[in-house]
Motif scaffolding. Structure first.
Motif, PDB file in Angstrom:
ATOM      1  N   SER A   1      -8.013 -12.910  29.719  1.00 37.45           N
ATOM      2  CA  SER A   1      -9.350 -12.681  29.178  1.00 37.45           C
ATOM      3  C   SER A   1      -9.727 -11.211  29.275  1.00 37.45           C
ATOM      4  O   SER A   1     -10.709 -10.780  28.689  1.00 37.45           O
ATOM      5  CB  SER A   1     -10.381 -13.535  29.914  1.00 37.45           C
ATOM      6  OG  SER A   1     -10.348 -13.249  31.298  1.00 37.45           O
TER       7      SER A   1
ATOM      8  N   VAL B   1      -2.598 -19.413  23.212  1.00 34.98           N
ATOM      9  CA  VAL B   1      -3.964 -18.906  23.269  1.00 34.98           C
ATOM     10  C   VAL B   1      -4.529 -19.102  24.670  1.00 34.98           C
ATOM     11  O   VAL B   1      -5.198 -18.241  25.213  1.00 34.98           O
ATOM     12  CB  VAL B   1      -4.847 -19.586  22.193  1.00 34.98           C
ATOM     13  CG1 VAL B   1      -6.307 -19.259  22.410  1.00 34.98           C
ATOM     14  CG2 VAL B   1      -4.406 -19.152  20.812  1.00 34.98           C
ATOM     15  N   GLU B   2      -4.226 -20.243  25.307  1.00 41.12           N
ATOM     16  CA  GLU B   2      -4.735 -20.500  26.647  1.00 41.12           C
ATOM     17  C   GLU B   2      -4.099 -19.571  27.671  1.00 41.12           C
ATOM     18  O   GLU B   2      -4.698 -19.261  28.688  1.00 41.12           O
ATOM     19  CB  GLU B   2      -4.493 -21.960  27.033  1.00 41.12           C
ATOM     20  CG  GLU B   2      -5.373 -22.926  26.256  1.00 41.12           C
ATOM     21  CD  GLU B   2      -5.054 -24.378  26.534  1.00 41.12           C
ATOM     22  OE1 GLU B   2      -4.181 -24.652  27.381  1.00 41.12           O
ATOM     23  OE2 GLU B   2      -5.682 -25.232  25.905  1.00 41.12           O
TER      24      GLU B   2
ATOM     25  N   LYS C   1      -7.551 -13.412  25.047  1.00 42.83           N
ATOM     26  CA  LYS C   1      -8.102 -14.731  24.720  1.00 42.83           C
ATOM     27  C   LYS C   1      -9.598 -14.571  24.476  1.00 42.83           C
ATOM     28  O   LYS C   1     -10.370 -14.394  25.397  1.00 42.83           O
ATOM     29  CB  LYS C   1      -7.857 -15.696  25.874  1.00 42.83           C
ATOM     30  CG  LYS C   1      -8.425 -17.074  25.657  1.00 42.83           C
ATOM     31  CD  LYS C   1      -8.175 -17.943  26.870  1.00 42.83           C
ATOM     32  CE  LYS C   1      -8.787 -19.315  26.691  1.00 42.83           C
ATOM     33  NZ  LYS C   1      -8.568 -20.126  27.889  1.00 42.83           N
ATOM     34  N   GLN C   2      -9.981 -14.562  23.210  1.00 42.60           N
ATOM     35  CA  GLN C   2     -11.378 -14.449  22.796  1.00 42.60           C
ATOM     36  C   GLN C   2     -12.151 -13.398  23.586  1.00 42.60           C
ATOM     37  O   GLN C   2     -13.043 -13.722  24.375  1.00 42.60           O
ATOM     38  CB  GLN C   2     -12.072 -15.820  22.939  1.00 42.60           C
ATOM     39  CG  GLN C   2     -11.546 -16.888  22.026  1.00 42.60           C
ATOM     40  CD  GLN C   2     -11.756 -16.545  20.554  1.00 42.60           C
ATOM     41  OE1 GLN C   2     -12.858 -16.231  20.141  1.00 42.60           O
ATOM     42  NE2 GLN C   2     -10.690 -16.579  19.779  1.00 42.60           N
TER      43      GLN C   2
ATOM     44  N   LYS D   1      -3.275 -16.428  27.194  1.00 42.80           N
ATOM     45  CA  LYS D   1      -3.689 -15.042  27.017  1.00 42.80           C
ATOM     46  C   LYS D   1      -4.686 -14.668  28.111  1.00 42.80           C
ATOM     47  O   LYS D   1      -5.529 -15.473  28.496  1.00 42.80           O
ATOM     48  CB  LYS D   1      -4.367 -14.854  25.670  1.00 42.80           C
ATOM     49  CG  LYS D   1      -3.459 -14.823  24.502  1.00 42.80           C
ATOM     50  CD  LYS D   1      -4.309 -14.554  23.261  1.00 42.80           C
ATOM     51  CE  LYS D   1      -3.476 -14.394  22.039  1.00 42.80           C
ATOM     52  NZ  LYS D   1      -4.322 -14.069  20.877  1.00 42.80           N
TER      53      LYS D   1
END
Length: 192
Positions: free
Chosen positions: A104, A99-100, A29-30, A102
């Motif tokens: 970090s 996406v949430e 996630k990003q 995933k």
């Protein structure tokens, strides 16, 4: 071995790790630069150590690693890739939820296992280098540094690809890992 040959070898040894890092980046996630640098450091250290191990093995058992390196890499990367594909397929959530969900960051164990799987070929190179006059510490450091840079960039490239791919980014990452393993196997089987 001159500096140009060492640089070319270092870049060649880091390409598998670069492809795997793109997959790792898509599954996060990003990912931030700190995670990309962490991943690069883990891969770089492992990729820098394996030629040294291979060189030591080359001094004692020439063909032990070279005959099986492609199979080991294929099984490890294929298993990790299939696991990522499975995780990407097991839920049918909306793109936002996926996406949430995933992580970090990846666990150290998962990164180390992937790093090892992509560095088996560097171990085999180390075996070969045991038979020529080369400064193995210099070559191993060059391979480790190139891998660090390429993996760090690969994770960040995976971040961009993850945003484009959306909720199926982990599937893409898994396919990339499995494809890297298959490419290693194909390359070694066709060269034999």
């Amino acid at each position: 071995m001159n500096a140009l040959s060492t640089a070319a070898l270092a870049m060649a040894m880091s390409t598998d790790a670069f492809a795997a890092a793109i997959g790792k980046g898509t599954a996060l996630k990003q990912p931030r630069w700190t995670e990309a640098l962490r991943t690069g450091a883990i891969f770089g250290v492992i990729e820098g150590i394996t030629p040294l191990v291979g060189w030591l093995l080359g001094l004692t058992a020439v063909n032990a690693v070279k005959e099986w390196d492609h199979w080991i890499a294929f099984v490890l990367l294929g298993t990790l890739g299939l696991h990522m594909v499975y995780n990407g397929l097991k839920t049918d959530q909306s793109e936002v939820d996926a996406v949430e969900d995933k992580p970090s960051r990846h666990s150290f164990a998962r990164l180390a296992l992937t790093g090892f799987a992509t560095s088996i070929d560097a171990m085999a190179v180390g075996v070969g280098l045991a038979f020529i006059d080369v400064n193995i510490a210099y070559v191993a450091a060059a391979i480790g540094f190139a891998t660090f840079v390429m993996v760090t960039l690969g994770v960040m490239l995976g971040r961009v690809m993850g945003a484009v791919v959306g909720k199926r980014a982990e599937i893409v990452g898994g396919i990339v890992l499995a494809a890297v393993g298959a490419a290693i196997l194909f390359e070694h089987l066709t060269a034999a």
